[in-house]
Scaffold this active site. Sequence first.
Site, PDB file in Angstrom:
ATOM      1  N   HIS A 264       0.863  -1.239   0.031  1.00 30.43           N
ATOM      2  CA  HIS A 264      -0.009  -0.043   0.039  1.00 30.43           C
ATOM      3  C   HIS A 264       0.843   1.305   0.102  1.00 30.43           C
ATOM      4  O   HIS A 264       0.478   2.124  -0.725  1.00 30.43           O
ATOM      5  CB  HIS A 264      -0.904   0.021   1.398  1.00 30.43           C
ATOM      6  CG  HIS A 264      -1.972   0.849   1.350  1.00 30.43           C
ATOM      7  ND1 HIS A 264      -3.306   0.786   0.492  1.00 30.43           N
ATOM      8  CD2 HIS A 264      -2.128   2.341   1.549  1.00 30.43           C
ATOM      9  CE1 HIS A 264      -4.058   1.921   0.651  1.00 30.43           C
ATOM     10  NE2 HIS A 264      -3.312   2.638   1.471  1.00 30.43           N
TER      11      HIS A 264
ATOM     12  N   HIS B  35     -10.570   2.721  -1.209  1.00 26.43           N
ATOM     13  CA  HIS B  35     -10.834   2.138   0.141  1.00 26.43           C
ATOM     14  C   HIS B  35     -11.655   0.829   0.093  1.00 26.43           C
ATOM     15  O   HIS B  35     -12.570   1.018   0.652  1.00 26.43           O
ATOM     16  CB  HIS B  35     -11.622   3.376   1.136  1.00 26.43           C
ATOM     17  CG  HIS B  35     -10.756   3.673   2.343  1.00 26.43           C
ATOM     18  ND1 HIS B  35     -11.305   4.027   3.652  1.00 26.43           N
ATOM     19  CD2 HIS B  35      -9.341   3.540   2.521  1.00 26.43           C
ATOM     20  CE1 HIS B  35     -10.178   4.189   4.543  1.00 26.43           C
ATOM     21  NE2 HIS B  35      -9.099   3.938   3.850  1.00 26.43           N
TER      22      HIS B  35
END
Lengths: 234, 736
Positions: B50, B96
């Site tokens: 990430h 998300h």
Amino acid sequence: MKAAIVVFPGTNRERDMAIALRSVTGQAPAMVWHRDTALPAGLDLVVLPGGFSYGDYLRCGAMAAHAPIMAAIREFALKGGHILGVCNGFQILTEAQLLPGALLRNAALRFLSQDCFLRVERNDTPFTRHWSKGDVYRTPMAHGDGNYIAEAETIRMLEDTGRVAFRYVAENGRLDAGDPQLNPNGSMNAIAGVFSENLRICGMMPHPEDLVDPLMGGEDGKPLFTGLVEALVG
Amino acid sequence: MSAKAQRTVDEALAREFGLTAEEYGNVLSIMGRTPSFTELGIFSVMWSEHCSYKSSRAYLKTLPTTAPWVIHGPGENAGVVDIGNGLAAIFKMESHNHPSFIEPYQGAATGVGGILRDVFTMGARPVANLNALRFGDPNNPQTRRIVDGVVRGVGGYGNCVGVPTVGGEINFHPAYDGNPLVNAMTVGVARQDRIFLSAAAGVGNPVIYVGSKTGRDGIHGATMSSSEFDEDALAKRPTVQVGDPFVEKLLIEACLELMATDAIVAIQDMGAAGLTSSAVEMAGKGGVGIDLDLDHVPQRERGMTAYEMMLSESQERMLIVLRPDRTEQARAIFDKWELDFAVIGHLTDTGNIVIRHKGAVEAEIPLAPLADQAPVYRRPTAPAQKPQPMEPIIDPVGVEQALIRLIGCPDLASRAWVYNQYDSTVGGQTVRRPGAADAAIVKVEDTEIGLALTTDCTPRYCRANAKLGGAQAVAEAWRNITATGARPLAVTDNLNFGSPEKPEVMGQFVDAIAGMGEACRALDFPVVSGNVSLYNETRAPDGTSQSILPTPAIGGLGVLENVRQAVGLEMPDGCDVMLLGETKGQLGQSIWLREILGAQDGEPPELDLAAERRNGDFVRGLILDGTVIACHDVADGGVLVAVTEMVMAGQAGCVLDAPQSGMRPEAFWFGEDQSRYVVAVRDGQALATLAAQAGVPCRRLGRSGGEGLTLPSGSTISKARLLAVHSEFFPRLMDR
């Protein structure tokens, strides 16, 4: 017309309201901070705009009703000052008991952002003088808690004394408070806005300030503002 | 957690934190000793997929990122482009996905909050939000719960902060059953001479923490987003952050007020990996050291360890490097907005990040190797499975029935149920609301400038042919902006894929980027910001995992010098309705094929980027000179769906001619050939002449007017019927 917009933490339609006021007065309204304890001198109009004051925590408008600036607003009201409360501003005015009733969660329990049609219930007030009685105008609404409610006695009093300002109706003016297409948030008697006893305070849920420019889709909301200018300056 | 903090640091713990044996070896060699528990935590989040983009970085570098109008490309918190008048648009899209499966409301809400911070941290007032959402099969009982939570979350956050949500897209497909996609985009506007960057500078300058207090929420969120879900994914709920849009609104106003002064040296939001990534990136980019004393961090809970504070992903927090003589001025602004403000450290010349807590040094890491020696992988790739070739087509239903089924199907049905829960008008600058034009149009306050905004991707094309699908996503965004009259400027991308450790997924990723790059270059439409989300997989009870459809979502931004020139879908009566662009009747991977024949076969429609540009530039010119009165690009569902959408958007109906196309009716009406536009003009003959001169294929479809849609068969479908069919899907799914 000398106008002031009251800004609470979480207010978010103060800019829209400033644009609408500027478009009819040619001058920028004063911005008043919630922690201030006095309003600017010589005001013609105080506006409580939309948003989520204090995050809508506790209850919409409940905390703002106790903000430091509210004492000055009460005093302004007592002296016969003109006050417009839109959306969260309407919620604050009911919480501050400057207007009767309360706003509950929308009947469908969802936030609603769409155009609605409002019928003008009387046109002899500073807020409605540029319409005719029975006129229907389009306006955006954007709220989660706009379901107007009051005790039966209060509703009767509002109806009997002509204090209903606007109602949600069909484009052709037809009223059916039981139809969620026409009365989207489920308000009692399809009430979208009410007046104070002296007709100088008006609270309403939809946003006439967002429809004052043909570029944004129309000028349907503009008569409210031009009417105020004529009434309060003229 | 404090018991865990006592644990011995070794390779086994490193593996639990998501580091490989080799990565842990690198940690040991950088440190020259066994790292502390907190240090290992910092390495593991900074080197997570990430934060480090370790599987994607090598390929992202191949995308074009520059143009004369690009002010800042990738590498800052968001991309920055020149929109005229000394103003800049600042924008980015971010995913998300994993949190939104675990806890849909908060996952989506904090997705919106996070992307807003990426934009206002650069000095921009946010003026618009968009989103790109993908959900599982509508018949899967989980889907309803996830749609409900995500829509409420997007609205709950965006409505409260007072930023209008003006556009987006939604698809449904079983491949997203256990892994929905929530991609949120924010666009802001700033003065070009007041853009704030994140590189820290000035040894001795104070490091300030502002916003909400730090709690234990979201610890290791970035690591969670860097692995596949296992069967007990829902047990990870404690790693999902909780948002407070009210604080965000205050933070926006306070930061913009501070940004109007000259107090700020550098600023960055605390996003994924919280205080760790903001401190490491700010100091690292500035080539300085940073010394933080966690005793001064505003804390929501008692007894937090250094590890917990460094890895917390509590929301609505920013890190600022200030000029030392402006600290009190800045403090007064944050006091006014009733937000925490704390001096938590200062910049040093050591090149190290030093974390102190309760008098002890909990971490001391050299910043340069932490960044420079972050892993980069070129993982193995394999060609994806080719789609089945198309079988010969027999149309079982006819044009009219097919149209009714298409406009009511999950991928084409009206999205009004969704966008009517998003405040699209706050700010008073929304010129075209959702559904009114191919791109949302937002006016820049106090100017005549308009921004045209869209999000686009066709995942079923990407699965069939990732390279073509990547190019098509870019081209469609360009086309949607063009169809309003705006000049496309740049894109932000949100690359959602499955596990990069599966060679065929990695192959899709590499191919999609190649396609995107080609389209971006051909259309002068560079990538200025973006985000990669990998490991979007759902594990089945039998242990196998299914990857999502490759979904490189594109957020496009265009500009109109004069916003009044924008056009939408709504046609007046009495116009010639014309089709621009070549029609071959390609039904491969089309919605018609899927909805009518239940097949997901064939190659997606071809994409000729030269034709794309020629057709688009031609249409845009005619919009700006007033020739084209209404315009709609032809996308999912083909020409007939496009015309029907124009009818549903306005008052006028349309009477269609019988096409002399020489092809089967379903191929003509529902084929998804690219680079096409339906336009309404006063004089179709004159348009045909101009088109012939420009080398753009042009044909008449019919004439606007009447009450509904009259098909070449002579049958008329009333507008009321069209709208009823079109608007049935969402309420039926959600309000039952």
